[in-house]
Design a protein around this motif. Structure first.
Motif, PDB file in Angstrom:
ATOM      1  N   ALA A   1       0.850  -1.327  -0.061  1.00 23.27           N
ATOM      2  CA  ALA A   1       0.078   0.141   0.011  1.00 23.27           C
ATOM      3  C   ALA A   1       0.820   1.095  -0.126  1.00 23.27           C
ATOM      4  CB  ALA A   1      -0.954   0.013   1.205  1.00 23.27           C
ATOM      5  N   THR A   2       1.894   1.115   0.735  1.00 21.74           N
ATOM      6  CA  THR A   2       2.894   2.328   0.683  1.00 21.74           C
ATOM      7  C   THR A   2       3.321   2.765  -0.720  1.00 21.74           C
ATOM      8  OG1 THR A   2       3.513   1.897   3.053  1.00 21.74           O
ATOM      9  CG2 THR A   2       5.034   3.333   1.674  1.00 21.74           C
ATOM     10  N   VAL A   3       3.587   1.472  -1.350  1.00 22.43           N
ATOM     11  CA  VAL A   3       4.563   1.636  -2.675  1.00 22.43           C
ATOM     12  C   VAL A   3       3.514   2.123  -3.626  1.00 22.43           C
ATOM     13  CG1 VAL A   3       5.056   0.366  -4.786  1.00 22.43           C
ATOM     14  CG2 VAL A   3       5.977  -0.341  -2.397  1.00 22.43           C
ATOM     15  N   PHE A   4       2.078   1.774  -3.515  1.00 21.34           N
ATOM     16  CA  PHE A   4       1.050   2.457  -4.102  1.00 21.34           C
ATOM     17  C   PHE A   4       0.999   3.858  -3.942  1.00 21.34           C
ATOM     18  CE2 PHE A   4      -3.189   3.911  -5.005  1.00 21.34           C
ATOM     19  CZ  PHE A   4      -3.832   3.279  -5.930  1.00 21.34           C
ATOM     20  N   GLU A   5       1.021   4.475  -2.810  1.00 17.76           N
ATOM     21  CA  GLU A   5       0.890   5.830  -2.448  1.00 17.76           C
ATOM     22  C   GLU A   5       2.073   6.606  -3.019  1.00 17.76           C
ATOM     23  OE1 GLU A   5      -0.840   7.083   1.582  1.00 17.76           O
ATOM     24  OE2 GLU A   5      -0.733   4.868   1.871  1.00 17.76           O
ATOM     25  N   LYS A   6       3.246   6.297  -2.769  1.00 19.13           N
ATOM     26  CA  LYS A   6       4.516   6.576  -3.288  1.00 19.13           C
ATOM     27  C   LYS A   6       4.772   6.774  -4.683  1.00 19.13           C
ATOM     28  CE  LYS A   6       7.349   6.022   1.025  1.00 19.13           C
ATOM     29  NZ  LYS A   6       8.813   5.102   1.485  1.00 19.13           N
ATOM     30  N   THR A   7       4.436   5.912  -5.429  1.00 19.42           N
ATOM     31  CA  THR A   7       4.398   5.831  -7.141  1.00 19.42           C
ATOM     32  C   THR A   7       3.037   6.173  -7.765  1.00 19.42           C
ATOM     33  OG1 THR A   7       3.619   3.491  -7.080  1.00 19.42           O
ATOM     34  CG2 THR A   7       5.998   3.905  -6.626  1.00 19.42           C
ATOM     35  N   GLY A   8       2.235   6.684  -6.968  1.00 17.14           N
ATOM     36  CA  GLY A   8       0.961   7.112  -7.495  1.00 17.14           C
ATOM     37  C   GLY A   8       0.212   6.050  -8.292  1.00 17.14           C
ATOM     38  N   GLY A   9       0.209   4.722  -7.595  1.00 18.64           N
ATOM     39  CA  GLY A   9      -0.618   3.637  -8.217  1.00 18.64           C
ATOM     40  C   GLY A   9       0.172   2.974  -9.479  1.00 18.64           C
TER      41      GLY A   9
END
Length: 396
Positions: A209-217
């Motif tokens: 989920a953190t990767v999703f937020e940091k990379t814009g999905g």
């Protein structure tokens, strides 16, 4: 005809494509953004949806995928977006059509426990009013009808969308919901349920989920985070393959030659997993328990296909055995040392390793030999059919 061709296209791509992960993600997003082609005219638009929504964005950016889906004729038909008009419009029924708005929040982005309210559903529905499908000219093309749009101010998840936005209201809604923490967690959880475990570790959910937020999905970045985490290997073989996955992986492993005619796709129908035909918006279940009732049909398919008894599907077991080093051992004059009804430990181990990716356990090896000892036929088709029917091959 269209339905059958859509199913054939999906299966042939899964069997013959060299981009296996891409095809898996196409199946994943097809379920996440499920469209039942049996509703209305959705079937006429699904081929375009598959090409320009699912396949174009399967490994791209999540918000681009959802934006493309929101403007898909197939989705507008399936979830009644084409009927969504301002409450002030003469043909409206006092309130906008909330069907797509609800599924956008509940299934496509935030999840059922994502923290939105019924008021948010209503406000999102207002934002999405006015999108139409051209007919009869430019059939299937999407356009925005400003006269049918509710252009007043809206409040979605506590954020105000100013009046006068017109078609930009859709972009505003997607920007709000796709950047919400609940969406990051919901998509991370679904991907982990698909690739790792039906009850994924909380720490891994938080990481993805953190990767999703940091990379814009960024979907590729999320997959990379999943596959490089040590827990990915720890949960290997923890799920039962769904029927489509079972048939596609069987045909790939067998190096089958097929055009996927109805004699083959009928197995998907009987196992309850024909693409694009699940009636509700949540898509085919990703829980192993749901598919346990299909095991008998799997065994029938495995034994039939290995014996070349599925019409329009051809396999060459001798060539396959040669490729994996599992030929019958030859004597001094080139004659087989074993009868055609016998299989050596070396042959079993190499064939099993090809299909499953590991050596058989002592119990598995003993079980196979017990079955094969009772056979009076050529052992190879029966051996491969038993491997495909085994719990080891059923799992992923």
């Amino acid at each position: 005809v269209l339905r059958d061709e859509l199913v054939r296209h999906m299966l042939l791509r899964a069997v013959y494509s060299k981009r296996q992960l891409y095809e898996v993600m196409v199946g994943f997003w097809s379920d996440h953004l499920n469209i039942d082609v049996g509703k209305g005219d959705a079937i006429y638009a699904k081929a375009t949806d598959d090409r320009t929504v699912i396949r174009r964005h399967a490994l791209g950016r999540f918000q681009d995928l959802i934006a493309a889906s929101a403007k898909s004729a197939a989705m507008l038909i399936y979830l009644d977006g084409n009927e969504n008009r301002s409450a002030a419009h003469p043909t409206a029924k006092n309130i906008p059509n909330e069907n797509y708005a609800r599924e956008l929040l509940e299934l496509h982005t935030m999840g059922v426990d994502g923290g939105y309210t019924q008021r948010d559903v209503y406000e999102v529905a207002r934002c999405l009013t006015g999108w139409r499908i051209h007919t009869p000219w430019q059939r299937g093309q999407i356009y925005f009808e400003s006269a049918e749009h509710d252009d007043g101010a809206k409040v979605v998840l506590g954020k105000t969308i100013a009046a006068g936005g017109g078609q930009r209201d859709l972009d505003s809604v997607l920007d709000i919901v796709c950047k919400h923490k609940s969406t990051a967690r919901h998509i991370a959880t679904k991907m982990l349920q698909h690739f790792v475990s039906e009850v994924p570790p909380e720490a891994l959910v938080a990481k993805v989920a953190t990767v999703f937020e940091k990379t814009g999905g960024d979907i590729r970045a999320m997959l990379r985070a999943i596959f490089t985490d040590k827990q990915f290997d720890q949960f290997a073989s923890g799920k039962i393959k769904r029927p489509f996955h079972f048939i596609a992986s069987s045909l790939r492993s067998l190096a089958a030659d097929t055009y996927a005619h109805s004699s083959l796709t009928e197995y998907l129908n009987r196992m309850g997993h024909a693409p694009f035909q699940y009636p509700t918006p949540d898509g085919y279940p990703d829980q192993s328990s749901y598919w346990l009732s299909t095991l008998l049909w799997r065994w029938n398919f495995a034994l039939s296909v290995c014996d070349n008894k599925v019409p329009e599907v051809t396999i060459q077991l001798s060539e396959l055995a040669t490729a994996v080093g599992a030929l019958v051992e030859s004597g001094e004059n080139g004659e087989p040392r074993q009868s055609s009804t016998s299989v050596s430990k070396l042959q079993l181990d190499r064939m099993f390793s090809h299909f499953v990716g590991r050596q058989p356990t002592t119990l598995e090896r003993q079980t196979f030999f017990e079955f094969l000892s009772q056979s009076k036929k050529d052992a190879r088709p029966e051996l491969v059919g038993l491997i495909l029917s085994s719990p080891a091959f059923q799992r992923c």
